[in-house]
Write an enzyme that holds these catalytic residues in place. Structure first.
Site, PDB file in Angstrom:
ATOM      1  N   ARG A  63     -77.567 110.121 -31.863  1.00  0.00           N
ATOM      2  CA  ARG A  63     -77.920 111.523 -32.086  1.00  0.00           C
ATOM      3  C   ARG A  63     -77.161 112.125 -33.264  1.00  0.00           C
ATOM      4  O   ARG A  63     -77.718 112.904 -34.034  1.00  0.00           O
ATOM      5  CB  ARG A  63     -77.629 112.350 -30.815  1.00  0.00           C
ATOM      6  CG  ARG A  63     -77.984 113.832 -30.927  1.00  0.00           C
ATOM      7  CD  ARG A  63     -77.473 114.658 -29.747  1.00  0.00           C
ATOM      8  NE  ARG A  63     -77.907 114.097 -28.479  1.00  0.00           N
ATOM      9  CZ  ARG A  63     -79.121 114.351 -27.947  1.00  0.00           C
ATOM     10  NH1 ARG A  63     -79.976 115.110 -28.586  1.00  0.00           N
ATOM     11  NH2 ARG A  63     -79.449 113.826 -26.792  1.00  0.00           N
ATOM     12  N   ASN A 105     -84.780 129.490 -29.981  1.00  0.00           N
ATOM     13  CA  ASN A 105     -85.635 128.506 -29.312  1.00  0.00           C
ATOM     14  C   ASN A 105     -86.590 129.228 -28.379  1.00  0.00           C
ATOM     15  O   ASN A 105     -86.247 130.257 -27.788  1.00  0.00           O
ATOM     16  CB  ASN A 105     -84.745 127.554 -28.497  1.00  0.00           C
ATOM     17  CG  ASN A 105     -85.556 126.497 -27.764  1.00  0.00           C
ATOM     18  OD1 ASN A 105     -86.585 126.039 -28.245  1.00  0.00           O
ATOM     19  ND2 ASN A 105     -85.098 126.134 -26.577  1.00  0.00           N
ATOM     20  N   HIS A 107     -88.787 128.873 -24.879  1.00  0.00           N
ATOM     21  CA  HIS A 107     -88.746 128.039 -23.674  1.00  0.00           C
ATOM     22  C   HIS A 107     -89.793 128.551 -22.685  1.00  0.00           C
ATOM     23  O   HIS A 107     -89.851 129.756 -22.417  1.00  0.00           O
ATOM     24  CB  HIS A 107     -87.350 128.091 -23.040  1.00  0.00           C
ATOM     25  CG  HIS A 107     -87.206 127.197 -21.859  1.00  0.00           C
ATOM     26  ND1 HIS A 107     -87.134 125.821 -21.960  1.00  0.00           N
ATOM     27  CD2 HIS A 107     -87.165 127.475 -20.544  1.00  0.00           C
ATOM     28  CE1 HIS A 107     -87.041 125.301 -20.751  1.00  0.00           C
ATOM     29  NE2 HIS A 107     -87.049 126.275 -19.871  1.00  0.00           N
ATOM     30  N   ALA A 140     -74.494 125.427 -27.681  1.00  0.00           N
ATOM     31  CA  ALA A 140     -74.230 123.994 -27.471  1.00  0.00           C
ATOM     32  C   ALA A 140     -74.772 123.509 -26.133  1.00  0.00           C
ATOM     33  O   ALA A 140     -74.855 122.308 -25.886  1.00  0.00           O
ATOM     34  CB  ALA A 140     -72.732 123.734 -27.555  1.00  0.00           C
TER      35      ALA A 140
HETATM   36  C1  GRF Z   1     -93.709 125.065 -25.891  1.00  0.00           C
HETATM   37  O1  GRF Z   1     -94.049 125.609 -24.626  1.00  0.00           O
HETATM   38  C2  GRF Z   1     -92.225 125.066 -26.064  1.00  0.00           C
HETATM   39  O2  GRF Z   1     -91.568 126.209 -25.533  1.00  0.00           O
HETATM   40  C3  GRF Z   1     -91.854 123.852 -25.259  1.00  0.00           C
HETATM   41  O3  GRF Z   1     -92.816 122.891 -25.609  1.00  0.00           O
HETATM   42  C4  GRF Z   1     -94.016 123.576 -25.932  1.00  0.00           C
HETATM   43  C5  GRF Z   1     -94.410 123.163 -27.315  1.00  0.00           C
HETATM   44  O4  GRF Z   1     -95.727 123.461 -27.463  1.00  0.00           O
HETATM   45  N1  GRF Z   1     -90.519 123.403 -25.583  1.00  0.00           N
HETATM   46  P1  GRF Z   1     -96.375 123.371 -28.944  1.00  0.00           P
HETATM   47  O5  GRF Z   1     -95.868 122.067 -29.555  1.00  0.00           O
HETATM   48  O6  GRF Z   1     -95.898 124.581 -29.701  1.00  0.00           O
HETATM   49  O7  GRF Z   1     -97.863 123.378 -28.688  1.00  0.00           O
END
Ligand code: GRF
Length: 193
Positions: A63, A105, A107, A140
């Protein structure tokens, strides 16, 4: 405000952000799109004439070395903000440090409920009657950063992971577009969210 977007998959949230940023009065500009694999969503960047790259995670021994290569790609563009939109990787310190806290991000859950890579599946498995979408600052931890925006979404009887995720994504997109706008206008100050 210049923005780099990182994805791993279809990039439907990226596409929505590209469309929003394409409006002349939107205060942010996407300058590059990156991925940890040859993600289908990179085609959206191509369609909008936005430079793109991918750093294939599978080709690096660990990573940290993958993160160094990703950091070097991002550094070339000097983005003011990094948006993770469906990036299914945790970023190592070498990527977090230069930009934190200017990394956000999306989620597909109502954090701190159901963090991690399977938020939609976990909400269903828990029998939740409602879940949500969240936009957070990346730190993190795994989805543990300050929450910038979130909204509740009902779980409907008969929902499976796909149907629930498809209902969550439009809310994610709306929240993400609005949060990036508010960061660009200074309404959200990431150094003190
Ligand atoms: C989204 O719901 C994001 O929050 C999650 O994965 C999905 C990605 O969808 N981590 P896309 O690639 O934007 O269609």
């Amino acid at each position: 405000l210049t923005v780099a977007v990182l994805i791993s998959g279809a990039g439907s949230n990226l596409r929505a952000l590209l469309e929003a940023a394409n409006e002349p009065d939107y205060p942010a500009r996407i300058v590059v799109v990156g991925a940890d694999r040859e993600a289908e969503g990179l085609a959206h960047a191509e369609a909008f004439g936005i430079p793109w790259f991918f750093v294939p995670y599978a080709e690096y021994p660990n990573r940290e070395e993958w993160g160094d290569a990703l950091r070097d790609q991002l550094a070339a563009w000097q983005p003011d903000l990094i948006v993770l939109s469906g990036l299914m990787r945790l970023l190592p310190a070498s990527v977090l440090e230069p930009w934190a806290p200017r990394i956000i991000n999306t989620h597909p859950a109502y954090l701190p409920e159901f963090p991690g890579a399977h938020g939609v599946r976990d909400a269903l498995a828990a029998g939740a009657t409602q879940t949500g979408a969240s936009v957070i600052v990346v730190d993190a931890g795994v989805d543990t950063g300050p929450i910038l925006a979130q909204e509740r979404i009902a779980v409907l009887a008969g929902d499976d992971e796909a149907s629930l995720h498809e209902r969550i994504k439009p809310v994610e997109r709306r929240l993400l577009i609005d949060v990036v706008r508010r960061i660009a206008t200074g309404e959200i100050d990431l150094s003190a969210p």
